[in-house]
Scaffold this active site. Sequence first.
Site, mmCIF file in Angstrom:
data_model
loop_
_atom_site.group_PDB
_atom_site.id
_atom_site.type_symbol
_atom_site.label_atom_id
_atom_site.label_comp_id
_atom_site.label_asym_id
_atom_site.label_seq_id
_atom_site.Cartn_x
_atom_site.Cartn_y
_atom_site.Cartn_z
ATOM 1 N N THR A 1 -29.870 28.415 -32.447
ATOM 2 C CA THR A 1 -29.500 27.008 -32.287
ATOM 3 C C THR A 1 -28.936 26.469 -33.597
ATOM 4 O O THR A 1 -29.531 26.658 -34.656
ATOM 5 C CB THR A 1 -30.734 26.180 -31.879
ATOM 6 O OG1 THR A 1 -31.342 26.819 -30.763
ATOM 7 C CG2 THR A 1 -30.355 24.751 -31.525
ATOM 8 N N THR A 2 -27.812 25.775 -33.500
ATOM 9 C CA THR A 2 -27.193 25.201 -34.695
ATOM 10 C C THR A 2 -27.525 23.707 -34.767
ATOM 11 O O THR A 2 -28.066 23.134 -33.829
ATOM 12 C CB THR A 2 -25.668 25.414 -34.651
ATOM 13 O OG1 THR A 2 -25.189 25.035 -33.357
ATOM 14 C CG2 THR A 2 -25.309 26.860 -34.913
ATOM 15 N N MET B 1 -32.479 29.318 -19.839
ATOM 16 C CA MET B 1 -31.566 29.100 -18.706
ATOM 17 C C MET B 1 -30.153 28.703 -19.139
ATOM 18 O O MET B 1 -29.277 28.486 -18.292
ATOM 19 C CB MET B 1 -32.137 28.027 -17.781
ATOM 20 C CG MET B 1 -33.367 28.521 -17.037
ATOM 21 S SD MET B 1 -34.023 27.251 -15.981
ATOM 22 C CE MET B 1 -32.706 27.036 -14.821
ATOM 23 N N GLY B 2 -29.944 28.606 -20.431
ATOM 24 C CA GLY B 2 -28.628 28.183 -20.923
ATOM 25 C C GLY B 2 -27.634 29.335 -20.943
ATOM 26 O O GLY B 2 -27.938 30.469 -20.565
ATOM 27 N N ARG B 3 -26.422 29.031 -21.423
ATOM 28 C CA ARG B 3 -25.364 30.056 -21.497
ATOM 29 C C ARG B 3 -25.811 31.225 -22.367
ATOM 30 O O ARG B 3 -25.701 32.388 -21.985
ATOM 31 C CB ARG B 3 -24.067 29.440 -22.066
ATOM 32 C CG ARG B 3 -23.338 28.523 -21.110
ATOM 33 C CD ARG B 3 -22.172 27.832 -21.804
ATOM 34 N NE ARG B 3 -22.663 26.825 -22.730
ATOM 35 C CZ ARG B 3 -22.724 25.518 -22.474
ATOM 36 N NH1 ARG B 3 -22.297 25.064 -21.325
ATOM 37 N NH2 ARG B 3 -23.214 24.668 -23.361
ATOM 38 N N MET B 4 -26.321 30.922 -23.561
ATOM 39 C CA MET B 4 -26.797 31.989 -24.459
ATOM 40 C C MET B 4 -28.105 32.566 -23.940
ATOM 41 O O MET B 4 -28.325 33.776 -23.988
ATOM 42 C CB MET B 4 -26.994 31.427 -25.867
ATOM 43 C CG MET B 4 -25.737 31.371 -26.691
ATOM 44 S SD MET B 4 -25.087 33.015 -27.079
ATOM 45 C CE MET B 4 -26.106 33.461 -28.490
ATOM 46 N N HIS C 1 -14.284 25.024 -30.003
ATOM 47 C CA HIS C 1 -15.348 25.397 -29.059
ATOM 48 C C HIS C 1 -15.138 24.735 -27.704
ATOM 49 O O HIS C 1 -14.434 23.728 -27.596
ATOM 50 C CB HIS C 1 -16.720 24.981 -29.612
ATOM 51 C CG HIS C 1 -17.254 25.906 -30.655
ATOM 52 N ND1 HIS C 1 -16.872 25.825 -31.979
ATOM 53 C CD2 HIS C 1 -18.130 26.940 -30.581
ATOM 54 C CE1 HIS C 1 -17.490 26.780 -32.665
ATOM 55 N NE2 HIS C 1 -18.253 27.469 -31.847
ATOM 56 N N GLY D 1 -34.906 28.114 -24.238
ATOM 57 C CA GLY D 1 -33.540 27.771 -23.818
ATOM 58 C C GLY D 1 -33.003 28.860 -22.904
ATOM 59 O O GLY D 1 -31.796 29.083 -22.806
ATOM 60 N N LYS E 1 -20.413 21.724 -26.153
ATOM 61 C CA LYS E 1 -21.135 21.927 -27.417
ATOM 62 C C LYS E 1 -21.660 20.591 -27.948
ATOM 63 O O LYS E 1 -20.911 19.617 -28.022
ATOM 64 C CB LYS E 1 -20.223 22.598 -28.446
ATOM 65 C CG LYS E 1 -20.933 22.931 -29.747
ATOM 66 C CD LYS E 1 -20.138 23.909 -30.588
ATOM 67 C CE LYS E 1 -20.812 24.180 -31.933
ATOM 68 N NZ LYS E 1 -22.196 24.665 -31.808
#
Length: 274
Positions: free
Chosen positions: A108-109, A15-18, A163, A13, A167
């Site tokens: 990851t949630t 390239m994501g925000r996190m 959030h 993941g 999300k």
Amino acid sequence: MSNQSKIPVVVNGAMGRMGCEIVKAIAGADDMQLVGAVDRKLEAVGQDIGEIAGCGPLEIPVTTDLEATLVMAQSAGNAVMVDVTHPAKIYEQVRAAIAYGVRPVVGTTGLTSEQIIELAEFAEKASVGCLIIPNFAIGVILMQQAALKAAEYFDHVEIIELHHNRKADAPSGTAIKTAQMLQEVKPSFNPPQVDETETLQGSRGGTTEEGINIHSVRLPGLVAHQEVMFGAPGQVYTLRHDAMDRVCFMPGVLLSIRKVLPLKSLLYGLDKIL
Ligand SMILES: NC(=O)C1=CN([C@@H]2O[C@H](COP(=O)(O)OP(=O)(O)OC[C@H]3O[C@@H](n4cnc5c(N)ncnc54)[C@H](OP(=O)(O)O)[C@@H]3O)[C@@H](O)[C@H]2O)C=CC1
Ligand SMILES: O=C(O)C1=N[C@H](C(=O)O)C[C@H](O)C1
């Protein structure tokens, strides 16, 4: 520190925000070496993740092939996979990492309680450490600790989590974990006072097994925020945490990468490794 003695880390993941924030944090950590950057964006394959994340070239190309990356990481030995992707695939991805002996740190949630139990059994059998961390921010852990203390004295509590509107899951993993922690102090909350009628379905939020209502707000402009509100006759006690920038999660991410190495089983929550 020589590259060989650094902890090899794969970011899934990336390239994501996190993911981008984590790539930068790992690039700045003396004892870690980014060895893989996985994402599902085909158009980015082959591009340098350091350039994408904004920390300069790292010579790690983006790939969509998680399995090949895990094989490569396994051969490096003592490797860790940080996963910050999406609830849809997280269970399979964590199983795959454990199967390859690459220790997962799961940000990851969206995993269900049953899935967490199954992953714990799988990690235990494989003797591979795994951390499932619904929230990497120290302020959230302090809020949860304060909530546990308050729960000794208050019978009524509701959780409001707020959030950004990109999300995927609701309620947040943090809200679920907070409710689970509260239940360890007191098996049930919010004894009914009246027969309630919802004229608009969902107005009272979702109710956990512990009888705790969770309300999820999604708006652009928000990052990640949570309130735990306790009520008693004549008083309301509110705990609130605001993540203003994802940089707040990075000390917890780096700590988790270091702490997962010696583990032989799964732990759930940052509080377990502090
Ligand atoms: N534990 C914690 O402290 C925190 C946890 N989170 C959690 O981290 C996760 C990611 O959040 P965030 O970074 O904001 O989300 P983003 O959507 O910004 O990033 C997710 C990235 O993963 C990619 N992706 C999705 N599915 C897969 C897959 N199966 N394999 C590889 N890459 C995939 C996405 O691609 P695409 O854009 O194409 O979908 C995207 O680039 C969420 O579950 C969130 O709840 C977030 C903040 C803190
Ligand atoms: O999606 C997010 O952004 C966040 N997700 C996590 C959660 O679901 O609890 C952690 C944090 O709240 C940010």
